[in-house]
Design a protein around this motif. Structure first.
Motif, mmCIF file in Angstrom:
data_model
loop_
_atom_site.group_PDB
_atom_site.id
_atom_site.type_symbol
_atom_site.label_atom_id
_atom_site.label_comp_id
_atom_site.label_asym_id
_atom_site.label_seq_id
_atom_site.Cartn_x
_atom_site.Cartn_y
_atom_site.Cartn_z
ATOM 1 N N ASP A 29 1.971 -52.624 122.797
ATOM 2 C CA ASP A 29 2.993 -51.753 123.365
ATOM 3 C C ASP A 29 2.399 -50.390 123.652
ATOM 4 O O ASP A 29 1.499 -49.932 122.934
ATOM 5 N N ASP A 30 2.939 -49.711 124.664
ATOM 6 C CA ASP A 30 2.414 -48.386 125.014
ATOM 7 C C ASP A 30 2.658 -47.361 123.906
ATOM 8 O O ASP A 30 1.914 -46.400 123.779
ATOM 9 N N ASP A 31 3.668 -47.566 123.059
ATOM 10 C CA ASP A 31 3.910 -46.595 121.991
ATOM 11 C C ASP A 31 2.920 -46.746 120.828
ATOM 12 O O ASP A 31 2.922 -45.939 119.900
ATOM 13 N N MET A 32 2.021 -47.727 120.894
ATOM 14 C CA MET A 32 1.000 -47.899 119.857
ATOM 15 C C MET A 32 -0.147 -46.906 120.025
ATOM 16 O O MET A 32 -0.958 -46.748 119.116
ATOM 17 N N ASN A 33 -0.261 -46.275 121.173
ATOM 18 C CA ASN A 33 -1.287 -45.263 121.454
ATOM 19 C C ASN A 33 -2.697 -45.782 121.156
ATOM 20 O O ASN A 33 -3.486 -45.119 120.492
ATOM 21 N N PHE A 34 -3.002 -46.958 121.681
ATOM 22 C CA PHE A 34 -4.339 -47.509 121.499
ATOM 23 C C PHE A 34 -5.378 -46.642 122.201
ATOM 24 O O PHE A 34 -6.515 -46.520 121.728
ATOM 25 N N ASP A 35 -4.991 -46.007 123.302
ATOM 26 C CA ASP A 35 -5.911 -45.081 123.980
ATOM 27 C C ASP A 35 -6.317 -43.947 123.040
ATOM 28 O O ASP A 35 -7.471 -43.517 123.035
ATOM 29 N N GLY A 36 -5.369 -43.452 122.252
ATOM 30 C CA GLY A 36 -5.674 -42.402 121.281
ATOM 31 C C GLY A 36 -6.673 -42.873 120.248
ATOM 32 O O GLY A 36 -7.578 -42.123 119.857
ATOM 33 N N PHE A 37 -6.523 -44.135 119.800
ATOM 34 C CA PHE A 37 -7.494 -44.689 118.861
ATOM 35 C C PHE A 37 -8.872 -44.761 119.510
ATOM 36 O O PHE A 37 -9.871 -44.355 118.910
ATOM 37 N N LEU A 38 -8.938 -45.260 120.745
ATOM 38 C CA LEU A 38 -10.226 -45.362 121.438
ATOM 39 C C LEU A 38 -10.865 -43.990 121.620
ATOM 40 O O LEU A 38 -12.088 -43.863 121.558
ATOM 41 N N ASP A 39 -10.056 -42.972 121.829
ATOM 42 C CA ASP A 39 -10.591 -41.607 121.960
ATOM 43 C C ASP A 39 -11.170 -41.088 120.639
ATOM 44 O O ASP A 39 -11.977 -40.161 120.644
ATOM 45 N N SER A 40 -10.753 -41.669 119.511
ATOM 46 C CA SER A 40 -11.199 -41.190 118.197
ATOM 47 C C SER A 40 -12.508 -41.831 117.739
ATOM 48 O O SER A 40 -13.033 -41.477 116.686
ATOM 49 N N ILE A 41 -13.034 -42.780 118.529
ATOM 50 C CA ILE A 41 -14.272 -43.474 118.152
ATOM 51 C C ILE A 41 -15.323 -43.305 119.243
ATOM 52 O O ILE A 41 -14.995 -43.025 120.400
ATOM 53 N N ASP A 42 -16.580 -43.457 118.862
ATOM 54 C CA ASP A 42 -17.649 -43.486 119.866
ATOM 55 C C ASP A 42 -18.578 -44.666 119.666
ATOM 56 O O ASP A 42 -19.559 -44.834 120.371
ATOM 57 N N THR A 43 -18.262 -45.508 118.672
ATOM 58 C CA THR A 43 -19.127 -46.620 118.307
ATOM 59 C C THR A 43 -18.265 -47.824 117.942
ATOM 60 O O THR A 43 -17.196 -47.659 117.345
ATOM 61 N N ILE A 44 -18.756 -49.023 118.285
ATOM 62 C CA ILE A 44 -18.068 -50.269 117.920
ATOM 63 C C ILE A 44 -19.069 -51.190 117.235
ATOM 64 O O ILE A 44 -20.190 -51.375 117.711
ATOM 65 N N PHE A 45 -18.644 -51.763 116.110
ATOM 66 C CA PHE A 45 -19.431 -52.767 115.397
ATOM 67 C C PHE A 45 -18.857 -54.148 115.701
ATOM 68 O O PHE A 45 -17.669 -54.387 115.467
ATOM 69 N N TYR A 46 -19.704 -55.047 116.189
ATOM 70 C CA TYR A 46 -19.310 -56.421 116.509
ATOM 71 C C TYR A 46 -20.132 -57.411 115.699
ATOM 72 O O TYR A 46 -21.304 -57.152 115.422
#
Length: 182
Positions: A29-46
Motif C-alpha cells: 500500500d502507498d501508506d507503507m512508505n516503502f520509498d522512505g525505507f529505500l531512501d534510508s538504505i544504501d546497501t542490500i544484502f542478498y
C-alpha cells in the motif's frame, strides 16, 4: 555506524513464503512508505538465490511508473551476495566466507543503513550470528497454514524490544524491534 535492517513481510501465522515459495499474499500500500525505507538504505544484502531472482529484476514495459521507480531505486544500491559460490558480477560483490567479519567492516563504512533482503537461509544465518540490528516485520492479514517460517532452528532464545508499531489501511501491522542483548 550503519545498521543491518531485516525488512520482511510475514503472514499472521509466521511464514515468509508459502509451501511453493509463493509471496502473492504480500500487500504493497502507498501508506507503507516503502520509498522512505529505500531512501534510508544504501546497501542490500542478498542470498544467491534471491539475488538471481530479484537482484537485477526489471519491471515489465507496461508496469506503472511507481513500480519502475521502485526498481530503479533498488538497483541504485550497493549489493552484496552471500553465497558458497564465487563469481564475477559487475553489479554485486560476492562474499563466500567470513560473514561476521565482512558484515562488521561494511557496517563501519560511511553511509546509510543496510537492508537484509534475504532469502530464508541467509536470514537464518544472520539471526544465528546476531548480525541483525533492527527487525522490521510487516505482519499481513493472511494465514497460510504451512510454508517457510521466519524463525526456525534457533539455537537460543531471541529476545526483542518493540520500538515502534505502524498500522496500515490494508490491515498490515508493522512491528519494529531491536535485539535486547546483542
Amino acid at each position: 555506524m550503519k545498521k543491518v535492517v531485516l525488512d520482511l513481510a510475514v503472514t499472521l501465522d509466521g511464514f515468509i513464503e508459502g509451501p511453493n515459495g509463493e509471496t502473492d499474499w504480500c500487500i504493497m500500500d502507498d501508506d507503507m512508505n516503502f520509498d522512505g525505507f529505500l531512501d534510508s538504505i544504501d546497501t542490500i544484502f542478498y542470498g544467491r538465490v534471491s539475488y538471481d531472482s530479484w537482484g537485477n529484476y526489471q519491471a515489465e514495459d507496461n508496469a506503472s511508473s511507481e513500480e519502475k521507480k521502485l526498481w530503479e531505486s533498488v538497483h541504485s544500491k550497493n549489493k552484496y551476495v552471500f553465497s558458497k559460490q564465487t563469481r564475477e558480477d559487475s553489479r554485486a560483490t560476492f562474499i563466500s566466507s567470513g560473514i561476521a567479519e565482512k558484515v562488521a567492516a561494511i557496517k563501519k563504512q560511511d553511509g546509510k543503513d543496510i537492508w537484509l533482503y534475504g532469502g530464508a537461509s541467509l536470514i537464518k544465518t544472520f539471526i544465528q550470528l546476531h548480525l541483525i540490528d533492527v527487525y522490521r516485520i510487516s505482519v499481513h492479514p493472511v494465514a497460510l497454514g504451512n510454508g517457510k517460517p521466519l524463525f526456525e532452528e534457533l539455537k537460543s532464545r531471541l529476545e526483542l524490544k518493540l520500538i515502534k508499531t505502524n498500522v496500515f489501511r490494508s490491515g498490515v501491522v508493522q512491528l519494529i524491534y531491536e535485539p535486547v542483548n546483542q
